[in-house]
Design a protein around this motif. Structure first.
Motif, PDB file in Angstrom:
ATOM      1  N   THR A  93       0.854  -1.166   0.000  1.00  0.00           N
ATOM      2  CA  THR A  93       0.000   0.000   0.000  1.00  0.00           C
ATOM      3  C   THR A  93       0.902   1.232   0.000  1.00  0.00           C
ATOM      4  O   THR A  93       2.113   1.108   0.005  1.00  0.00           O
ATOM      5  CB  THR A  93      -0.928  -0.008   1.230  1.00  0.00           C
ATOM      6  OG1 THR A  93      -1.774   1.137   1.184  1.00  0.00           O
ATOM      7  CG2 THR A  93      -0.136   0.020   2.538  1.00  0.00           C
ATOM      8  N   GLY A  94       0.289   2.427  -0.041  1.00  0.00           N
ATOM      9  CA  GLY A  94       1.099   3.642  -0.022  1.00  0.00           C
ATOM     10  C   GLY A  94       0.616   4.629  -1.053  1.00  0.00           C
ATOM     11  O   GLY A  94      -0.566   4.624  -1.428  1.00  0.00           O
ATOM     12  N   LEU A  95       1.540   5.474  -1.520  1.00  0.00           N
ATOM     13  CA  LEU A  95       1.199   6.524  -2.482  1.00  0.00           C
ATOM     14  C   LEU A  95       2.216   6.531  -3.611  1.00  0.00           C
ATOM     15  O   LEU A  95       3.410   6.325  -3.379  1.00  0.00           O
ATOM     16  CB  LEU A  95       1.209   7.893  -1.788  1.00  0.00           C
ATOM     17  CG  LEU A  95       0.267   8.079  -0.596  1.00  0.00           C
ATOM     18  CD1 LEU A  95       0.483   9.455   0.031  1.00  0.00           C
ATOM     19  CD2 LEU A  95      -1.193   7.904  -1.002  1.00  0.00           C
ATOM     20  N   ASP A  96       1.733   6.779  -4.818  1.00  0.00           N
ATOM     21  CA  ASP A  96       2.615   6.845  -5.975  1.00  0.00           C
ATOM     22  C   ASP A  96       2.176   7.997  -6.872  1.00  0.00           C
ATOM     23  O   ASP A  96       1.211   7.867  -7.627  1.00  0.00           O
ATOM     24  CB  ASP A  96       2.587   5.515  -6.739  1.00  0.00           C
ATOM     25  CG  ASP A  96       3.704   5.414  -7.765  1.00  0.00           C
ATOM     26  OD1 ASP A  96       4.078   6.458  -8.347  1.00  0.00           O
ATOM     27  OD2 ASP A  96       4.198   4.295  -7.989  1.00  0.00           O
ATOM     28  N   TYR A  97       2.873   9.120  -6.784  1.00  0.00           N
ATOM     29  CA  TYR A  97       2.542  10.298  -7.592  1.00  0.00           C
ATOM     30  C   TYR A  97       3.391  10.351  -8.856  1.00  0.00           C
ATOM     31  O   TYR A  97       3.334  11.310  -9.608  1.00  0.00           O
ATOM     32  CB  TYR A  97       2.753  11.590  -6.780  1.00  0.00           C
ATOM     33  CG  TYR A  97       1.886  11.731  -5.539  1.00  0.00           C
ATOM     34  CD1 TYR A  97       0.804  10.896  -5.291  1.00  0.00           C
ATOM     35  CD2 TYR A  97       2.142  12.747  -4.611  1.00  0.00           C
ATOM     36  CE1 TYR A  97       0.023  11.032  -4.156  1.00  0.00           C
ATOM     37  CE2 TYR A  97       1.354  12.906  -3.469  1.00  0.00           C
ATOM     38  CZ  TYR A  97       0.301  12.032  -3.252  1.00  0.00           C
ATOM     39  OH  TYR A  97      -0.471  12.182  -2.127  1.00  0.00           O
ATOM     40  N   PHE A  98       4.197   9.304  -9.068  1.00  0.00           N
ATOM     41  CA  PHE A  98       5.029   9.235 -10.274  1.00  0.00           C
ATOM     42  C   PHE A  98       4.265   8.567 -11.408  1.00  0.00           C
ATOM     43  O   PHE A  98       4.187   9.106 -12.522  1.00  0.00           O
ATOM     44  CB  PHE A  98       6.309   8.453  -9.980  1.00  0.00           C
ATOM     45  CG  PHE A  98       7.167   8.208 -11.199  1.00  0.00           C
ATOM     46  CD1 PHE A  98       7.949   9.214 -11.735  1.00  0.00           C
ATOM     47  CD2 PHE A  98       7.184   6.953 -11.817  1.00  0.00           C
ATOM     48  CE1 PHE A  98       8.727   8.990 -12.863  1.00  0.00           C
ATOM     49  CE2 PHE A  98       7.958   6.722 -12.944  1.00  0.00           C
ATOM     50  CZ  PHE A  98       8.731   7.743 -13.464  1.00  0.00           C
ATOM     51  N   ARG A  99       3.675   7.406 -11.107  1.00  0.00           N
ATOM     52  CA  ARG A  99       2.984   6.633 -12.143  1.00  0.00           C
ATOM     53  C   ARG A  99       1.620   7.216 -12.494  1.00  0.00           C
ATOM     54  O   ARG A  99       1.179   7.130 -13.629  1.00  0.00           O
ATOM     55  CB  ARG A  99       2.815   5.174 -11.687  1.00  0.00           C
ATOM     56  CG  ARG A  99       4.117   4.411 -11.575  1.00  0.00           C
ATOM     57  CD  ARG A  99       4.622   3.948 -12.933  1.00  0.00           C
ATOM     58  NE  ARG A  99       3.745   2.949 -13.533  1.00  0.00           N
ATOM     59  CZ  ARG A  99       3.784   1.660 -13.249  1.00  0.00           C
ATOM     60  NH1 ARG A  99       4.649   1.193 -12.381  1.00  0.00           N
ATOM     61  NH2 ARG A  99       2.971   0.821 -13.852  1.00  0.00           N
ATOM     62  N   ILE A 127       4.903  -0.617   2.818  1.00  0.00           N
ATOM     63  CA  ILE A 127       4.575   0.688   2.234  1.00  0.00           C
ATOM     64  C   ILE A 127       5.449   0.999   1.026  1.00  0.00           C
ATOM     65  O   ILE A 127       6.677   0.911   1.072  1.00  0.00           O
ATOM     66  CB  ILE A 127       4.690   1.806   3.300  1.00  0.00           C
ATOM     67  CG1 ILE A 127       3.615   1.566   4.381  1.00  0.00           C
ATOM     68  CG2 ILE A 127       4.535   3.178   2.651  1.00  0.00           C
ATOM     69  CD1 ILE A 127       3.560   2.629   5.457  1.00  0.00           C
ATOM     70  N   HIS A 128       4.751   1.370  -0.051  1.00  0.00           N
ATOM     71  CA  HIS A 128       5.368   1.791  -1.310  1.00  0.00           C
ATOM     72  C   HIS A 128       5.179   3.303  -1.396  1.00  0.00           C
ATOM     73  O   HIS A 128       4.060   3.791  -1.258  1.00  0.00           O
ATOM     74  CB  HIS A 128       4.621   1.064  -2.440  1.00  0.00           C
ATOM     75  CG  HIS A 128       4.895   1.564  -3.823  1.00  0.00           C
ATOM     76  ND1 HIS A 128       5.553   0.819  -4.773  1.00  0.00           N
ATOM     77  CD2 HIS A 128       4.580   2.732  -4.433  1.00  0.00           C
ATOM     78  CE1 HIS A 128       5.625   1.498  -5.904  1.00  0.00           C
ATOM     79  NE2 HIS A 128       5.054   2.669  -5.730  1.00  0.00           N
ATOM     80  N   THR A 129       6.244   4.051  -1.627  1.00  0.00           N
ATOM     81  CA  THR A 129       6.092   5.503  -1.785  1.00  0.00           C
ATOM     82  C   THR A 129       6.990   5.985  -2.914  1.00  0.00           C
ATOM     83  O   THR A 129       8.171   5.629  -2.988  1.00  0.00           O
ATOM     84  CB  THR A 129       6.378   6.259  -0.479  1.00  0.00           C
ATOM     85  OG1 THR A 129       6.163   7.647  -0.684  1.00  0.00           O
ATOM     86  CG2 THR A 129       7.789   6.043   0.028  1.00  0.00           C
ATOM     87  N   ARG A 130       6.401   6.743  -3.831  1.00  0.00           N
ATOM     88  CA  ARG A 130       7.189   7.264  -4.957  1.00  0.00           C
ATOM     89  C   ARG A 130       6.737   8.688  -5.265  1.00  0.00           C
ATOM     90  O   ARG A 130       5.560   8.919  -5.555  1.00  0.00           O
ATOM     91  CB  ARG A 130       7.010   6.344  -6.166  1.00  0.00           C
ATOM     92  CG  ARG A 130       8.093   6.597  -7.178  1.00  0.00           C
ATOM     93  CD  ARG A 130       8.334   5.421  -8.090  1.00  0.00           C
ATOM     94  NE  ARG A 130       9.356   5.806  -9.063  1.00  0.00           N
ATOM     95  CZ  ARG A 130       9.455   5.328 -10.284  1.00  0.00           C
ATOM     96  NH1 ARG A 130       8.599   4.404 -10.701  1.00  0.00           N
ATOM     97  NH2 ARG A 130      10.395   5.739 -11.101  1.00  0.00           N
ATOM     98  N   GLU A 131       7.671   9.611  -5.177  1.00  0.00           N
ATOM     99  CA  GLU A 131       7.407  11.048  -5.373  1.00  0.00           C
ATOM    100  C   GLU A 131       6.232  11.525  -4.519  1.00  0.00           C
ATOM    101  O   GLU A 131       5.466  12.392  -4.936  1.00  0.00           O
ATOM    102  CB  GLU A 131       7.180  11.363  -6.858  1.00  0.00           C
ATOM    103  CG  GLU A 131       8.470  11.212  -7.641  1.00  0.00           C
ATOM    104  CD  GLU A 131       8.405  11.723  -9.067  1.00  0.00           C
ATOM    105  OE1 GLU A 131       7.387  12.318  -9.470  1.00  0.00           O
ATOM    106  OE2 GLU A 131       9.414  11.547  -9.777  1.00  0.00           O
TER     107      GLU A 131
END
Ligand SMILES: [Zn+2]
Ligand SMILES: [Zn+2]
Length: 262
Positions: A93-99, A127-131
């Motif tokens: 889970t987490g947030l990904d503002y890159f993809r 937790i997955h977080t990208r940008e």
């Protein structure tokens, strides 16, 4: 000398169709265990099936932030699916503002549900977080993610982000990216995270570490991640293997020498 792949997707067809070979490669490389991480509710049964079939494979349940428009899990559903003894984590889970771009409020709401489910089920978060580091840390704090604990997987953020996650009791997991020549900032983070808070992973089938970069990744290659961390920290490969295997057991509530029973 044991190693554990704390995050992979061996239920994906490119690995699952050769699962006997994937497991044999693990054995040959002393990779004693692997956590097969779900990315949505539709693929969870395959991840669970592998965990039920093979004693040294574990599963997680969760819906990845990159999957838009899929079945949305509520807290009760996640808690229910996490009750299975081989399901040891909530995520990824987490947030990904890159993809994905645009109004991502649904990602944040989904992330909050996973944190609530982790707290309720007593199983840690992946937790997955990208940008999206600032929002990720803010929501973790707002939802009391420290009470569930977990891991910042495939870490690629700054030392400041690592420090904030460590302060909430989280572990930091390094993937094959740490072996890439240009990953200077990440190599620095890998030198500074306390050894007892480090996990290693492949995120297979993606992100194969050097010297396999660009090819299909598999859990056996987690040893290359361990080698890089040993080199960076000036310690032995055995120490990295031992320590990260114990860290995995501690975080996910397995016995210290759990892998010796396989
Ligand atoms: Zn991820
Ligand atoms: Zn992943």
């Amino acid at each position: 000398m044991p190693f554990v792949d704390s995050h992979c997707h061996i239920n994906f067809p490119e690995l699952n169709e050769n699962i006997a070979d994937v497991l044999a490669q693990m054995r040959q490389n002393e990779v004693v265990s692997a956590l097969c991480v779900s990315v949505n509710l539709a693929d969870f049964p395959q991840a669970l099936a592998l965990a039920e079939r093979y004693p040294n494979i574990y599963a997680s349940v969760g819906v990845h932030p990159d999957y838009e428009g899929v079945e949305e899990p509520d807290v009760a559903r996640l808690v229910e699916l996490a009750r299975h003894p081989k399901v040891i984590a909530i995520g990824e889970t987490g947030l990904d503002y890159f993809r994905l771009k645009g109004d991502l409020e649904w990602q944040r709401a989904r992330f909050r549900n996973h944190i609530r489910a982790a707290r309720e089920s007593g199983k840690p978060l992946i937790i997955h977080t990208r940008e999206a580091a600032a929002d990720t840390l803010r929501i973790m704090a707002e939802e009391g993610a420290d009470k569930a604990g977990g891991v910042m997987h495939c870490f690629t953020e700054t030392w400041e982000v690592a420090e904030a996650a460590l302060a909430m009791g989280f572990y930091i997991s390094f993937s094959g990216i740490v072996t890439f020549k240009n990953a200077k900032q990440l190599k620095d983070v890998a030198q500074r995270v306390p050894l007892e808070r480090i996990l290693i992973e492949t995120d297979a089938p993606y992100l194969a570490p050097a010297p396999h970069r660009g090819r299909l990744n598999q859990p056996a290659y987690v040893k290359h991640v361990a080698e890089e961390i040993a080199t960076l920290r000036g310690i032995t490969l055995a120490e990295v293997g031992q320590c990260t295997t114990e860290n995995f057991a501690r975080l996910f509530g397995l016995g210290k020498n759990y892998w010796q029973n396989y």
